[in-house]
Design a protein around this motif. Sequence first.
Motif, PDB file in Angstrom:
ATOM      1  N   ARG A  17       0.846  -1.187   0.119  1.00  0.00           N
ATOM      2  CA  ARG A  17      -0.218  -0.044  -0.005  1.00  0.00           C
ATOM      3  C   ARG A  17       0.849   1.182  -0.112  1.00  0.00           C
ATOM      4  NH1 ARG A  17      -3.578  -0.289   4.456  1.00  0.00           N
ATOM      5  NH2 ARG A  17      -4.860  -1.628   3.185  1.00  0.00           N
ATOM      6  N   CYS A  18       0.552   2.076  -0.894  1.00  0.00           N
ATOM      7  CA  CYS A  18       1.376   3.357  -1.223  1.00  0.00           C
ATOM      8  C   CYS A  18       1.303   4.049   0.198  1.00  0.00           C
ATOM      9  CB  CYS A  18       0.699   4.150  -2.176  1.00  0.00           C
ATOM     10  SG  CYS A  18       1.525   5.694  -2.279  1.00  0.00           S
ATOM     11  N   GLY A  19       2.538   4.641   0.711  1.00  0.00           N
ATOM     12  CA  GLY A  19       2.839   5.385   1.968  1.00  0.00           C
ATOM     13  C   GLY A  19       2.015   6.874   1.820  1.00  0.00           C
ATOM     14  N   ARG A  53      -2.236  10.623   0.706  1.00  0.00           N
ATOM     15  CA  ARG A  53      -3.716  10.976  -0.316  1.00  0.00           C
ATOM     16  C   ARG A  53      -3.838   9.946  -1.550  1.00  0.00           C
ATOM     17  NH1 ARG A  53      -2.351  16.879  -2.087  1.00  0.00           N
ATOM     18  NH2 ARG A  53      -3.648  16.620  -3.561  1.00  0.00           N
ATOM     19  N   CYS A  54      -2.799   9.017  -1.579  1.00  0.00           N
ATOM     20  CA  CYS A  54      -2.890   7.962  -2.664  1.00  0.00           C
ATOM     21  C   CYS A  54      -3.260   6.596  -2.183  1.00  0.00           C
ATOM     22  CB  CYS A  54      -1.698   7.914  -3.409  1.00  0.00           C
ATOM     23  SG  CYS A  54      -1.388   6.634  -4.480  1.00  0.00           S
ATOM     24  N   ARG A  55      -2.677   6.181  -1.164  1.00  0.00           N
ATOM     25  CA  ARG A  55      -2.914   4.681  -0.616  1.00  0.00           C
ATOM     26  C   ARG A  55      -3.163   3.649  -1.690  1.00  0.00           C
ATOM     27  NH1 ARG A  55      -0.713   5.915   3.706  1.00  0.00           N
ATOM     28  NH2 ARG A  55      -1.891   7.156   5.340  1.00  0.00           N
ATOM     29  N   HIS A  56      -2.723   3.689  -2.836  1.00  0.00           N
ATOM     30  CA  HIS A  56      -2.780   2.727  -4.021  1.00  0.00           C
ATOM     31  C   HIS A  56      -2.307   1.214  -3.503  1.00  0.00           C
ATOM     32  CE1 HIS A  56      -2.985   1.227  -8.041  1.00  0.00           C
ATOM     33  NE2 HIS A  56      -1.706   0.989  -8.076  1.00  0.00           N
ATOM     34  N   GLU A  57      -3.247   0.308  -3.839  1.00  0.00           N
ATOM     35  CA  GLU A  57      -3.004  -0.898  -3.354  1.00  0.00           C
ATOM     36  C   GLU A  57      -2.509  -1.863  -4.537  1.00  0.00           C
ATOM     37  OE1 GLU A  57      -5.446  -1.352   0.682  1.00  0.00           O
ATOM     38  OE2 GLU A  57      -5.612  -3.008  -0.704  1.00  0.00           O
ATOM     39  N   ARG A  62       8.298   2.025  -5.019  1.00  0.00           N
ATOM     40  CA  ARG A  62       7.848   3.214  -5.519  1.00  0.00           C
ATOM     41  C   ARG A  62       6.377   2.992  -6.065  1.00  0.00           C
ATOM     42  NH1 ARG A  62      10.079   7.871  -6.953  1.00  0.00           N
ATOM     43  NH2 ARG A  62      12.355   6.989  -6.618  1.00  0.00           N
ATOM     44  N   CYS A  63       5.639   3.729  -5.854  1.00  0.00           N
ATOM     45  CA  CYS A  63       4.159   3.736  -5.952  1.00  0.00           C
ATOM     46  C   CYS A  63       3.995   3.897  -7.735  1.00  0.00           C
ATOM     47  CB  CYS A  63       3.314   4.722  -5.481  1.00  0.00           C
ATOM     48  SG  CYS A  63       1.455   4.723  -6.125  1.00  0.00           S
ATOM     49  N   GLU A  64       3.085   2.871  -8.401  1.00  0.00           N
ATOM     50  CA  GLU A  64       3.075   3.038  -9.767  1.00  0.00           C
ATOM     51  C   GLU A  64       2.050   4.156 -10.256  1.00  0.00           C
ATOM     52  OE1 GLU A  64       1.482  -0.497 -11.212  1.00  0.00           O
ATOM     53  OE2 GLU A  64      -0.283  -0.612  -9.647  1.00  0.00           O
ATOM     54  N   ARG A  65       1.322   4.784  -9.213  1.00  0.00           N
ATOM     55  CA  ARG A  65       0.226   5.557  -9.648  1.00  0.00           C
ATOM     56  C   ARG A  65       0.950   7.144  -9.359  1.00  0.00           C
ATOM     57  NH1 ARG A  65      -5.632   4.580  -7.626  1.00  0.00           N
ATOM     58  NH2 ARG A  65      -5.029   5.517  -5.670  1.00  0.00           N
ATOM     59  N   CYS A  66       1.407   7.259  -8.104  1.00  0.00           N
ATOM     60  CA  CYS A  66       1.878   8.619  -7.811  1.00  0.00           C
ATOM     61  C   CYS A  66       3.440   8.758  -7.566  1.00  0.00           C
ATOM     62  CB  CYS A  66       1.184   8.936  -6.588  1.00  0.00           C
ATOM     63  SG  CYS A  66       2.050   8.399  -5.003  1.00  0.00           S
ATOM     64  N   ASN A  67       4.145   7.710  -7.887  1.00  0.00           N
ATOM     65  CA  ASN A  67       5.571   7.715  -7.883  1.00  0.00           C
ATOM     66  C   ASN A  67       6.075   8.109  -6.273  1.00  0.00           C
ATOM     67  OD1 ASN A  67       7.280   7.125  -9.538  1.00  0.00           O
ATOM     68  ND2 ASN A  67       8.105   9.385  -9.895  1.00  0.00           N
TER      69      ASN A  67
HETATM   70 ZN   LIG Z   1       0.694   6.182  -4.685  1.00  0.00          ZN
END
Ligand SMILES: [Zn+2]
Length: 85
Positions: A22-24, A27-31, A60-65
């Motif tokens: 889970r993105c840290g 505001r993102c929290r992409h899983e 590294r988050c694939e959505r928000c980097n």
């Molecule tokens: Zn993210």
Amino acid sequence: MGRVVVKSLWDFQRHGAHVRVRCGHYRCRHETIMRAAPLVRLFMERRWNADLTIAGSWFRCERCNHRGARLEMASPHLAPHLPPP
Ligand SMILES: [Zn+2]
């Protein structure tokens, strides 16, 4: 799944579980669900510290980097997608 204490990436593999990444970023929290075995192999190859207090910082988050993620145990019946980074 009951409460299982996991201290490092190896524990996910030992319990036959997947890894929920889970993105840290607050505001993102992409899983993303990943298979444990390839992640363990990747960490071994790169000699990364697999301790869970540290392991998330390699992602590294694939959505928000954003760099840095929380790693949690995910039930093995959840289908994994995406290869490790
Ligand atoms: Zn993210």
